[in-house]
Design a protein around this motif. Structure first.
Motif, PDB file in Angstrom:
ATOM      1  N   ARG A 233       0.814  -1.222   0.000  1.00 39.99           N
ATOM      2  CA  ARG A 233       0.000   0.000   0.000  1.00 39.99           C
ATOM      3  C   ARG A 233       0.846   1.269   0.000  1.00 39.99           C
ATOM      4  O   ARG A 233       0.400   2.305  -0.472  1.00 39.99           O
ATOM      5  N   TYR A 247       1.383   6.440  -2.127  1.00 41.12           N
ATOM      6  CA  TYR A 247       0.290   5.603  -1.620  1.00 41.12           C
ATOM      7  C   TYR A 247      -0.494   5.007  -2.785  1.00 41.12           C
ATOM      8  O   TYR A 247      -0.828   5.708  -3.754  1.00 41.12           O
ATOM      9  N   ARG A 248      -0.794   3.716  -2.685  1.00 39.52           N
ATOM     10  CA  ARG A 248      -1.576   3.030  -3.718  1.00 39.52           C
ATOM     11  C   ARG A 248      -3.030   2.920  -3.260  1.00 39.52           C
ATOM     12  O   ARG A 248      -3.330   2.257  -2.265  1.00 39.52           O
ATOM     13  N   ASP A 249      -3.905   3.591  -3.962  1.00 40.54           N
ATOM     14  CA  ASP A 249      -5.329   3.607  -3.619  1.00 40.54           C
ATOM     15  C   ASP A 249      -5.947   2.247  -3.926  1.00 40.54           C
ATOM     16  O   ASP A 249      -5.875   1.773  -5.062  1.00 40.54           O
ATOM     17  N   THR A 252      -8.589   2.250  -6.911  1.00 45.02           N
ATOM     18  CA  THR A 252      -8.173   2.485  -8.290  1.00 45.02           C
ATOM     19  C   THR A 252      -6.850   1.828  -8.649  1.00 45.02           C
ATOM     20  O   THR A 252      -6.495   1.774  -9.827  1.00 45.02           O
ATOM     21  N   ARG A 256      -0.300   7.702  -5.681  1.00 41.41           N
ATOM     22  CA  ARG A 256      -0.259   9.155  -5.558  1.00 41.41           C
ATOM     23  C   ARG A 256       0.700   9.560  -4.441  1.00 41.41           C
ATOM     24  O   ARG A 256       0.937   8.808  -3.495  1.00 41.41           O
ATOM     25  N   LEU A 300      -6.029   9.807   4.851  1.00 39.74           N
ATOM     26  CA  LEU A 300      -5.673   9.613   3.444  1.00 39.74           C
ATOM     27  C   LEU A 300      -6.600  10.379   2.511  1.00 39.74           C
ATOM     28  O   LEU A 300      -6.253  10.618   1.350  1.00 39.74           O
TER      29      LEU A 300
END
Length: 698
Positions: A233, A247-249, A252, A256, A300
């Motif tokens: 993450r 950070y990996r959403d 989606t 970002r 977040l």
């Protein structure tokens, strides 16, 4: 001075006397204070510096099984599994040519582990750690990553040759969800000797050996963080001295940016991602406008750090992590002077209080399984006089059972007390320090000022430490200053040490020795300074700067010239990264051009002729952090004007002593050296007039 959380237990002059029979409960007994041990009563050197006999235990995700690494002097370390329902034990993995290294539970049936070789020094270690997996009943064994590309032997059967991951594959070191046959591993990509360009992340099936790279991540990835479900993450990237947190959403799968900061000096927007809670909350460590760091929630959705800290420890930067189980955040582990836990769960707090009442003289750290289905809780107990011991607590019966101890030959009643003290440096800065006094205390004791390496790390914590306890067992008081530049005590303390090698950092250490003298504890004519790495550098600069204070010095694997850290040597490569040299060292240590005069003034190599005191030097022939020429060039220079210099090289060792035989040999030399110059032999020689003044020829 102890923290308020652990003061009651570390202030009592009591010790643990472990009585272990058939894995029964260890009992406590108050030990009478006594005078320092005579030579005949001194614990053997090997009791301090042999490899730990018991060095690891992990509960399975449900808590039904316990994985343990079992060691002994004459056998390779083995991996065993205890079925807790009936206490049956099965050795599941052992190598003919290696020891078990690190290990993790993949799920309740399966483990992964690495190999290491405790019989060779760093210079003779030619292989990666490898990676292996096996079921708890010793079935479905597979080699997942190469260790030099050769087959290994286990249980008399050769592992079949197969395509496998390369030797530069390592466990991520995070617990993950432990609910499938998959784990995550990392593979550093090198761009030159010892220069990690990028760290790739792979999802590895421990049954088939198939690995899938995590794709789409930002370039220049260095550190990864999994969420509580075991998915990647967070990744921290680093390039040209700038770190960026990405950070990996999960909605989606896009990355970002959350924050950017200087890799080495930090910044007001910087923070350190620590962990994800079971509900997906990100917890970070940040200053939040304060001098010390604390643990906060991170929003977040708004990219904001919560202003109110979740855990803040007065006087200390936060260091620790979350304690979670069964989808719930139970508490937070932290480090003050000693380790402790803040519990949010009332049941865990009550359990902590009950165990503390049963073991009132130790710090007791509780670990719970990921998805607990049993009453078992793992307890790590330790104190300043007592090496760490692992126990199992049954929450249904209220019983404690000893699993094993790291140094069972150590007798707590022979060990010394350790105290965190504070003193003022000459410019008014408060310096924390660890003071260990020989059994029974005393006045006008010989003192060893033990300087930690780094230097930009925390030097020590409250607990049993082999180096200081060994010295105390021989009758020496030991002072370990957390001089300016050390981390863990706030940003002001850290920044006060920038560009202060051999200067104010050195003054802090000398001021500590003089403080101990002023307390009446140390004999001003029997003070020795010692340390490794930066501590070795500080030893040499102490002998130069404070000739009236130190009667002798011990330097092992120590830096002898700052310019050599930058330039290296034609015949020996350093593992210091070019990024550190370009972006870190100029800020924290000094700039080669702008600070050239300072480097000359603070170079033990260039000022070797000023050292007249007796000196012990020890270096590793395979050291890549402080390569051997630091030692050999300095030894050649200092011997021109000082005949009282002892030298030892451990050819197979790196930056420190990996092999027990070398640790025992080195500390045996230290014992004789100290005894001669500031110990009983030195004191007797001074009385009879046969001793030598510092630097005098013999």
């Amino acid at each position: 001075m102890c923290s308020t959380r652990v003061f009651a237990r570390c202030a009592r002059y009591t010790v643990l006397a472990a009585v272990v029979a058939n894995a029964a409960l260890a009992t406590l007994a108050r030990a009478a204070e006594s005078a320092p041990a005579t030579v005949a009563q001194r614990p053997p050197i090997a009791d301090f510096f042999e490899n730990p006999e018991f060095s690891g235990a992990l509960l399975s995700p449900t808590g039904k099984y316990l994985a343990v690494r079992i060691g002994s002097k004459d056998q390779r370390d083995r991996l065993a599994v205890v079925t807790l329902a009936d206490t049956s034990v099965k050795v599941v993995a052992t190598f003919g040519d290696a020891d078990i290294g690190s290990f993790q539970w993949v799920n309740d049936e399966r483990l992964v582990f690495t190999a290491t070789d405790r019989t060779v020094g760093q210079g003779d270690a030619r292989y990666g750690p490898g990676l292996y997996a096996i079921n708890r009943d010793a079935s479905k064994f597979i080699q997942l990553a190469s260790r030099s590309g050769k087959s290994l032997f286990t249980g008399g059967s050769m592992i079949r040759n197969r395509d496998m991951l390369p030797a530069n594959t390592y466990l991520l070191g995070q617990k993950a969800a432990q609910d499938s046959e998959f784990v995550y591993v990392v593979r550093p990509e090198m761009s030159g000797a010892s220069q990690v360009h990028e760290t790739g992340l792979l999802r590895l099936n421990t049954l088939t050996g198939r690995a899938t790279p995590v794709t789409g991540a930002p370039d220049d990835s260095k550190r990864w963080l999994l969420d509580d479900k075991g998915e990647p993450r967070i990744v921290t990237t680093s390039k040209k001295g700038i770190s960026t947190i990405q950070y990996r959403d999960p909605a989606t799968s896009t990355w970002r940016e959350l924050a950017t900061y200087n890799t080495y000096t930090g910044g007001k927007d910087g923070f350190s991602p620590r962990a994800f809670g079971p509900d997906g909350t990100l917890y970070v460590v940040t200053h939040a406008g304060k001098d010390t760091t604390s643990l906060h929630k991170y929003d977040l959705a708004t990219n904001q750090v919560a202003p109110q800290p979740l855990v803040q420890i007065d006087g200390y930067d936060f260091s620790g992590g979350l304690v979670t189980a069964n989808g719930k955040l139970l508490g937070v582990r932290y480090l003050a002077d000693a380790s402790g836990t803040t519990w949010f769960d009332a049941g865990m707090q009550a359990m902590q209080e009950k165990i503390d009442a049963m073991l009132p003289n130790t710090v007791n750290l509780l670990s719970v399984p990921t998805r607990s289905e049993t009453p078992w809780v793992l307890v790590i107990a330790y104190a300043d006089q007592f090496p760490s011991r692992t126990l199992l607590y049954n929450s249904e019966t209220g019983s404690l059972t000893t699993v094993g101890g790291s140094h069972p030959k150590i007798k707590p009643e022979q060990m010394a007390r350790q105290t965190l003290v504070h003193y003022k440096a000459r410019d008014g800065l408060t310096i924390p320090a660890w003071l260990t006094l020989p059994k029974g205390g005393g006045k006008n004791l010989p003192l060893v000022v033990l300087v930690h390496g780094g230097p930009h790390v925390r030097g020590n914590t409250w607990g049993w430490n082999a180096d200081s306890q060994f010295l105390a067992s021989r009758g020496y008081a030991v002072l370990e200053p957390e001089y300016r530049g050390s981390t863990g005590f706030g940003v002001s303390h850290f920044r006060a040490g920038w560009k202060q090698w051999g200067l104010k950092m050195q003054d802090d250490i000398a001021d500590g020795a003089r403080w101990v003298i002023a307390q009446g504890t140390a004999d001003p004519k029997r003070i020795c300074i010692a340390g490794a790495s930066y501590g070795g550098y500080s030893t040499l600069m102490g002998l130069i700067n404070d000739k009236d204070l130190y009667q002798c010095g011990i330097n092992w694997v120590g830096v002898t010239d700052i310019n050599m850290m930058y330039d290296g040597h034609w015949n020996f490569a350093s593992d210091l990264s070019e990024t550190w040299k370009q972006y870190g060292m100029p800020q924290l240590v000094g700039d080669q051009v702008k600070d050239a005069d300072q480097f000359k003034a603070t170079s033990p190599l260039l000022r070797a002729a000023e050292i007249k005191q007796p000196l012990l030097l020890a270096y590793g022939g395979a050291d890549r952090r402080v390569p051997l020429p630091h030692g050999t060039k300095f030894y050649k220079a200092v011997r021109q004007t000082n005949p009282n210099v002892e030298w030892v090289e451990y050819e197979e060792e790196g930056h420190g002593w990996a092999l027990p035989k070398n640790r025992i040999d080195f500390w045996g030399r230290v014992e004789k050296f100290l005894d001669k110059h500031i110990g009983q032999a030195g004191a007797a020689a001074a009385v009879t007039g046969t001793g030598n003044a510092p630097g005098a020829a013999q």
